[in-house]
Design a protein around this motif. Structure first.
Motif, PDB file in Angstrom:
ATOM      1  N   ASP C  90     -95.087-105.544  -6.039  1.00 32.24           N
ATOM      2  CA  ASP C  90     -95.768-105.367  -7.586  1.00 32.24           C
ATOM      3  C   ASP C  90     -94.619-105.108  -8.524  1.00 32.24           C
ATOM      4  N   ALA C  91     -94.350-104.690  -8.477  1.00 33.55           N
ATOM      5  CA  ALA C  91     -92.698-104.646  -9.642  1.00 33.55           C
ATOM      6  C   ALA C  91     -91.676-105.955  -9.650  1.00 33.55           C
ATOM      7  N   MET C  92     -91.408-105.932  -8.093  1.00 33.01           N
ATOM      8  CA  MET C  92     -90.407-107.699  -8.143  1.00 33.01           C
ATOM      9  C   MET C  92     -91.854-108.572  -8.771  1.00 33.01           C
ATOM     10  N   ARG C  93     -92.202-108.794  -8.689  1.00 30.64           N
ATOM     11  CA  ARG C  93     -93.901-109.669  -9.042  1.00 30.64           C
ATOM     12  C   ARG C  93     -93.207-109.638 -10.527  1.00 30.64           C
ATOM     13  N   ARG C  94     -93.590-108.243 -11.230  1.00 30.57           N
ATOM     14  CA  ARG C  94     -93.381-108.495 -12.215  1.00 30.57           C
ATOM     15  C   ARG C  94     -92.383-109.166 -12.865  1.00 30.57           C
ATOM     16  N   LEU C  95     -91.658-108.157 -12.268  1.00 29.48           N
ATOM     17  CA  LEU C  95     -89.587-108.258 -13.101  1.00 29.48           C
ATOM     18  C   LEU C  95     -89.037-109.958 -12.782  1.00 29.48           C
ATOM     19  N   LEU C  96     -90.005-110.721 -11.892  1.00 29.85           N
ATOM     20  CA  LEU C  96     -89.949-113.032 -11.346  1.00 29.85           C
ATOM     21  C   LEU C  96     -90.807-113.343 -12.142  1.00 29.85           C
ATOM     22  N   ALA C  97     -91.859-112.578 -13.272  1.00 31.84           N
ATOM     23  CA  ALA C  97     -92.533-113.702 -14.069  1.00 31.84           C
ATOM     24  C   ALA C  97     -91.726-113.366 -14.932  1.00 31.84           C
ATOM     25  N   GLU C  98     -91.073-112.168 -15.349  1.00 29.39           N
ATOM     26  CA  GLU C  98     -90.864-112.050 -16.599  1.00 29.39           C
ATOM     27  C   GLU C  98     -89.362-112.536 -17.229  1.00 29.39           C
ATOM     28  N   ARG C  99     -88.780-112.604 -15.711  1.00 32.02           N
ATOM     29  CA  ARG C  99     -87.039-113.814 -14.829  1.00 32.02           C
ATOM     30  C   ARG C  99     -87.743-115.567 -15.701  1.00 32.02           C
ATOM     31  N   ALA C 100     -88.863-115.537 -15.660  1.00 33.65           N
ATOM     32  CA  ALA C 100     -89.580-116.654 -15.757  1.00 33.65           C
ATOM     33  C   ALA C 100     -89.808-117.129 -16.967  1.00 33.65           C
ATOM     34  N   ALA C 101     -90.637-116.200 -17.141  1.00 33.68           N
ATOM     35  CA  ALA C 101     -90.875-116.703 -19.183  1.00 33.68           C
ATOM     36  C   ALA C 101     -89.482-116.267 -19.631  1.00 33.68           C
ATOM     37  N   GLY C 102     -87.944-116.527 -19.290  1.00 39.34           N
ATOM     38  CA  GLY C 102     -87.061-115.774 -20.151  1.00 39.34           C
ATOM     39  C   GLY C 102     -87.170-114.649 -20.679  1.00 39.34           C
ATOM     40  N   GLU C 103     -87.827-113.605 -20.258  1.00 41.30           N
ATOM     41  CA  GLU C 103     -88.305-112.688 -20.963  1.00 41.30           C
ATOM     42  C   GLU C 103     -86.661-111.751 -21.263  1.00 41.30           C
ATOM     43  N   ASP C 104     -85.974-111.028 -22.118  1.00 43.53           N
ATOM     44  CA  ASP C 104     -84.862-110.419 -21.641  1.00 43.53           C
ATOM     45  C   ASP C 104     -85.228-108.877 -22.749  1.00 43.53           C
ATOM     46  N   GLU C 105     -86.660-109.011 -22.725  1.00 47.84           N
ATOM     47  CA  GLU C 105     -86.905-107.088 -23.145  1.00 47.84           C
ATOM     48  C   GLU C 105     -87.764-107.278 -22.078  1.00 47.84           C
ATOM     49  N   GLY C 106     -87.754-106.809 -21.038  1.00 49.11           N
ATOM     50  CA  GLY C 106     -88.435-106.919 -19.334  1.00 49.11           C
ATOM     51  C   GLY C 106     -89.120-105.156 -19.733  1.00 49.11           C
ATOM     52  N   SER C 107     -89.898-104.723 -18.852  1.00 50.98           N
ATOM     53  CA  SER C 107     -90.286-103.481 -18.554  1.00 50.98           C
ATOM     54  C   SER C 107     -89.936-102.905 -17.904  1.00 50.98           C
ATOM     55  N   VAL C 108     -89.073-103.546 -16.744  1.00 51.56           N
ATOM     56  CA  VAL C 108     -88.225-103.051 -15.507  1.00 51.56           C
ATOM     57  C   VAL C 108     -86.931-102.266 -15.957  1.00 51.56           C
ATOM     58  N   ASP C 109     -86.198-101.301 -15.620  1.00 47.00           N
ATOM     59  CA  ASP C 109     -84.833-101.029 -16.006  1.00 47.00           C
ATOM     60  C   ASP C 109     -84.081-100.552 -14.806  1.00 47.00           C
ATOM     61  N   LEU C 110     -85.045-100.176 -13.824  1.00 45.45           N
ATOM     62  CA  LEU C 110     -84.288 -99.389 -12.712  1.00 45.45           C
ATOM     63  C   LEU C 110     -85.366 -99.818 -11.527  1.00 45.45           C
ATOM     64  N   VAL C 111     -85.187-100.555 -10.756  1.00 44.49           N
ATOM     65  CA  VAL C 111     -86.434-100.498  -9.384  1.00 44.49           C
ATOM     66  C   VAL C 111     -85.136 -99.795  -7.727  1.00 44.49           C
ATOM     67  N   TRP C 112     -85.982 -99.152  -6.677  1.00 46.83           N
ATOM     68  CA  TRP C 112     -85.912 -98.632  -5.788  1.00 46.83           C
ATOM     69  C   TRP C 112     -86.235-100.086  -4.598  1.00 46.83           C
ATOM     70  N   VAL C 113     -85.280-100.585  -4.002  1.00 50.10           N
ATOM     71  CA  VAL C 113     -85.318-101.513  -3.375  1.00 50.10           C
ATOM     72  C   VAL C 113     -84.286-101.918  -2.016  1.00 50.10           C
ATOM     73  N   ASN C 114     -84.987-102.282  -1.116  1.00 48.82           N
ATOM     74  CA  ASN C 114     -83.730-103.042   0.108  1.00 48.82           C
ATOM     75  C   ASN C 114     -84.349-103.921   0.662  1.00 48.82           C
TER      76      ASN C 114
END
Lengths: 278, 275, 412
Positions: C90-114
């Protein structure tokens, strides 16, 4: 027309944008990331699942609709009898109509699953154990949940359509010497048929597009189209996004293929378009 | 039909309608209920406690806000469309009816999937996007419900009010609207139920961030909660709409006593249905 | 207004929406953070609010972040806001969409991933890179540790900072299983010999997916038998035996293998109800609590697997679209500090294994790790990770999940 415009515009913009975007996504024009590149890869990779998904969707929607229509008609017939019984059943139908499908599916799962209430009732009888109604080879629980809730809908639609003048028609038929069975078959069934048809169509289209019931109560493979689309949409694999959109487009096309010819054939719905008088 | 058949029919009908919901009622009060006991061994509220700590009260509040917002958007839009349709004010009724059928025919998940991609890039807040989409899902219900009501009310009403010196706005708000008030309330109720009950659109477009009661229930029911907690969430989700509809039905019935005996006071609109 | 202009206007509006969505720039080059003194980063971080998106289904993980990590971050002047998600995707979809939109004020600052989430973000150029090596607390992390330098085969390259280690673990009820198997292959044999008493979650569930990879290792002569990087040839050569084994096993599984639990929590429930005798988890720390609160029997034991199980590490990553990158770095460094790592490793807090190398720690900090209470159920990490096997590259994960779905589930 000006009064109708805002609502109609909202529908057109939202549905139009949504469908255009989902079609564009399915052919690679709106990727999850990276540059848009038109291709049919999404359709190609999803093709086997799409075919299985159409089958599974119909395997759920058709029996659910038939059962809902049948039970809904019987419920309506019961209510047409009038009296206190009719008001109780009508109230129960309205209550069932207000139940969200997700709650219905949750409850049916507690009822029909492995350790569910029905299995507890059956346990003393022994035997081979409880059949896999939830998540098993046949979508039994899914069909039952949809049929249960939609039967209440069918019943209320049929009741609304048939109730006016029902008693008089029955008296006239009785006066002409029709026996009770004949009255039902020759008078009630033909009077109710258009309403049963219209309500069944709405049920069928809804069942084709419904997600949560099959998701909660169905098996993992094959998945009906909405479940398939939703699962692929949640993936962040680059190739899955177009495949998810392809499943969504297929689901919409299936609903349209069912609805458009049926709408053309249903006189009751057509009469609405000539003015909307009840 | 004999009395026995009628009674049997009534019993069967009520069993069919009520039994599928019974497990939720029983489980919501169960503390311990292991297989194959027919009834819970211990009764208690631990399911409710766990549901509350999982955020049920806030989720119910969000569902309430969502339902009210959808009703606030879809009711006026639907009533305006219904007036045009019911009073035959358009030269193209077929087109209006056809467009109203679109949200019923197209699966909401497909439209939501496409819109999600667009709206997230446009940068619309999730709540706004969800309300917009669900309002479109609700408009057909509000429009048909009010179209039926307008068709029963004479368009002359508005003309007479105008003739008596009312402005078009006054004529609509003070004269016409009160005449169809009952149906508008039913329309608003239907729209509220669309917002309250929705699962798939809220989950898709809300991106998992708009946790309404159904979203919370879906997450718990699909595997991560115990059955008593799931049942408590389900009961809390189902009670408000059922109570609302029952109360509305009883009130409409109460006010409709003068109608002919075999005619329902308030015909159920053709497309009244909830998800 | 007549119908035609209405539909025209609607179409125009819809196309405008679509165009604005498609026209968004999609930059795929990774963003690199500038090298600068740590003091400067801390100064900039002060006053920032960091949205930490993480899987929200782990109550103790949530409690650790809210009650331990966030207050410590507040001392640095950084507010940590935990955003729970049902699935990291869910977080990935969000930040990828923000990335695709060229957003630089995204809503995700830190993600727990691997794993595949990190790999996908890397492929999309969605992560901020070149920062984690420079975190002050990275000095306690061993350079040699392969679990930390590679994430499911993808080089980390300063694009995420390690958070904790995990070891895939089988648990069983010793009251019911008196002859526990000693290898993964032995476990499969045990399952066949005890019909209905074993099952595994259906991939692509995270846990079910690891189980299939674990079975692939067991049938291919260990981790050495499977090339870490995905390759079509190896897949075609190795998987038929795997699918055949799992298909043959199916009739002996719980419910004859017709259905599988949806996820690890569902499997845990079957285990708790006594319907199956084994459960499995990538987070063995939770076992302690489940036994303590009586969900699992006190006779629950961790299966000791001679040929070792798969281990991995998980990380904190910063999206390139984060507006609070300095704050996110400060929190990532804090999370890596010996104080936070030891608090998090406490079985009563979260019980997550540390990514720090105890040998590199100052004495006090090392002692703090020594003083951690032992879990009555879960052995210490060095015992649990004996003969540990590396994760396959994330490009293996999807083909194996999909293969299982088609070849095992689809063909009863």
């Amino acid at each position: 027309m000006s009064g109708a415009a805002p609502g109609i515009v909202a529908i057109t913009v939202v549905a139009g944008t949504g469908m255009a975007a989902v079609v564009a996504t399915s052919v690679g024009l709106m990727p999850l990331y990276g540059k848009p590149a038109p291709s049919l890869d999404g359709w190609r990779s999803a093709a086997p699942d799409l075919v299985a998904g159409i089958g599974e969707s119909l395997l759920i929607a058709l029996p659910a609709t038939v059962l809902a229509a049948l039970v809904g008609f019987l419920l309506a017939a019961l209510m047409l009898g009038g009296g206190r019984a009719a008001s109780v059943v009508r109230l129960a139908c309205l209550a069932v109509l207000a139940v969200p499908h997700l709650v219905g599916a949750t409850s049916v799962s507690l009822l029909l699953s492995d350790g569910g209430v029905a299995a507890r009732l059956a346990a003393p009888a022994g035997g081979d154990g409880w059949p896999a109604l939830v998540g098993g080879p046949w979508p039994v629980a899914t069909v039952l949940e949809l049929a249960w809730k939609e039967s209440a809908f069918v019943a209320l639609v049929v009741l609304a359509a048939v109730a006016p003048g029902h008693r008089m028609r029955m008296q006239v038929a009785a006066g002409l010497g029709a026996r009770p069975v004949q009255r039902v078959l020759r008078v009630l069934v033909p009077t109710a048929a258009p309403a049963v048809g219209a309500a069944s169509l709405v049920t069928l289209v809804y069942a084709i597009g419904s997600y949560e019931v099959a998701w909660l109560l169905g098996r993992a493979v094959p998945e009906p189209l909405p479940v398939l689309a939703f699962r692929l949409f949640g993936s962040i694999e680059l190739t899955d996004r177009p495949a998810a959109a392809a499943a969504a487009v297929t689901g919409s096309a299936l609903a349209l293929c069912v609805a458009v010819p049926a709408l053309a054939a249903l006189p009751r719905l057509r009469s609405l378009s000539t003015g909307g008088a009840p | 039909m004999t009395r026995v058949v009628r009674t049997a029919g009534l019993v069967l009908a009520l069993l069919w309608l009520v039994v599928p919901l019974a497990p939720v009622l029983v489980w919501a009060g169960a503390e311990r209920w292991s297989f194959p006991d027919l009834l819970p061994r211990d009764w208690g509220v631990s399911g409710w406690r766990e549901a509350a700590s999982a955020g049920l009260p806030l989720a119910l509040l969000r569902s309430l806000v969502l339902g009210l917002a959808v009703a606030a958007v879809a009711t006026p839009l639907g009533v305006m469309t219904g007036r045009v349709l019911g009073w035959r004010l358009t030269g193209r009724p077929r087109m209006v009816v056809a467009l109203l059928l679109v949200p019923l025919v197209l699966p909401p998940f497909a439209v939501a999937m496409g819109l999600d991609v667009v709206l997230i890039r446009v940068g619309l807040h999730e709540l706004v996007s969800v309300v917009l989409l669900l309002s479109v899902v609700a408009i057909p219900y509000t429009a048909y419900t009010s179209a039926t009501a307008f068709a029963r009310t004479s368009p002359e009403l508005e003309a007479q009010a105008r003739a008596l010196g009312a402005t078009p706005r006054q004529a609509r708000l003070r004269v016409v609207l009160p005449a169809v008030r009952g149906s508008i309330l039913v329309a608003a109720l239907l729209a509220f139920l669309v917002g309250w009950s929705d699962y798939v659109v809220t989950l898709l477009v809300g991106g998992g961030q708009l946790v309404t009661a159904p979203v919370l229930l879906g997450a718990a029911a699909s595997g991560s909660g115990n059955d008593a907690t799931v049942a408590a969430m389900a009961l809390a989700t189902v009670a408000p709409p059922v109570v609302l509809v029952t109360v509305a039905a009883l009130r409409v019935r109460g006010s409709g006593r003068t109608a002919p005996a075999d005619r329902l006071p308030e015909p159920v609109p053709d497309h009244e249905r909830m998800r | 207004m007549s119908a035609r202009p209405v539909s025209l206007a609607a179409t125009a509006l819809a196309s405008a929406l679509l165009v604005s969505a498609c026209a968004a720039p999609a930059a795929d080059s990774p963003a690199t953070s500038a090298d600068r003194p740590w003091d400067e980063v801390l100064a900039e971080a002060e006053g920032q609010t960091v949205d930490l998106w993480m899987y929200g289904g782990d109550e103790r993980g949530n409690a650790y972040v809210d009650d331990v990590l966030a207050p410590a971050a507040a001392d640095l002047g950084v507010t940590v806001r935990r955003v729970p998600v049902a699935d990291t995707k869910d977080a990935m979809r969000r930040l990828l969409a923000e990335r695709a939109a060229g957003e630089d004020e995204g809503s995700v600052d830190l993600v727990w991933v691997n794993g595949d989430n990190f790999a996908t973000g890397q492929e999309a150029g969605a992560w901020l890179c070149g920062w984690s090596d420079d975190l002050p607390n990275m000095r306690y992390v061993s350079d040699e540790d392969p679990l930390v330098s590679e994430d499911f085969g993808v080089p980390v390259e300063g694009c995420e900072s390690p958070w904790h280690k995990a070891q895939f673990t089988f648990a069983y009820d010793s009251a019911r299983v008196t002859d526990p198997p000693a290898t993964v292959a032995g476990l499969l044999d045990w399952a066949e010999a005890n019909p209905g008493r074993f099952t595994y979650p259906a991939p692509p569930d995270f846990t079910g997916s690891v189980f299939v990879r674990q079975a692939l290792y067991a049938l291919s002569g260990g981790a050495e038998g499977v090339p870490a990087a995905f390759d079509e040839g190896a897949y075609d050569e190795l998987t038929p035996a795997l699918w055949e084994r799992l298909r043959d096993l199916a009739p002996a599984l719980w419910r004859e293998g017709r259905t599988h639990p949806r996820d690890q929590v569902a499997l845990d429930r079957l285990f708790a109800d006594g319907q199956v005798d084994f459960t499995m988890t990538y987070g063995p720390a939770t076992l302690t609590e489940l036994v303590e609160d009586g969900t699992f029997a006190p006779t629950t034991r961790v299966l000791s697997v001679e040929d070792g199980t798969i281990g991995n590490a998980s990380f904190l990553a910063i999206p390139a679209s984060s507006p609070d990158q300095a704050g996110a770095m400060a929190v990532a460094d804090l999370a890596l500090s010996p104080e936070q790592q030891v608090a998090k490793a406490d079985p009563d807090v979260w019980g997550q294994f540390t990514v720090l190398d105890i040998a590199l720690l100052e004495d006090d900090a090392a002692h703090a790790f020594d003083r951690l209470p032992d879990s009555p159920v879960v052995p210490a990490y060095d015992e649990l990770s004996r003969n540990a096997q590396p994760e396959l590259s994330s490009s293996w994960v999807t083909p194996l999940d999909e293969g299982w779905r088609r070849e095992v589930l689809g063909r009863p």
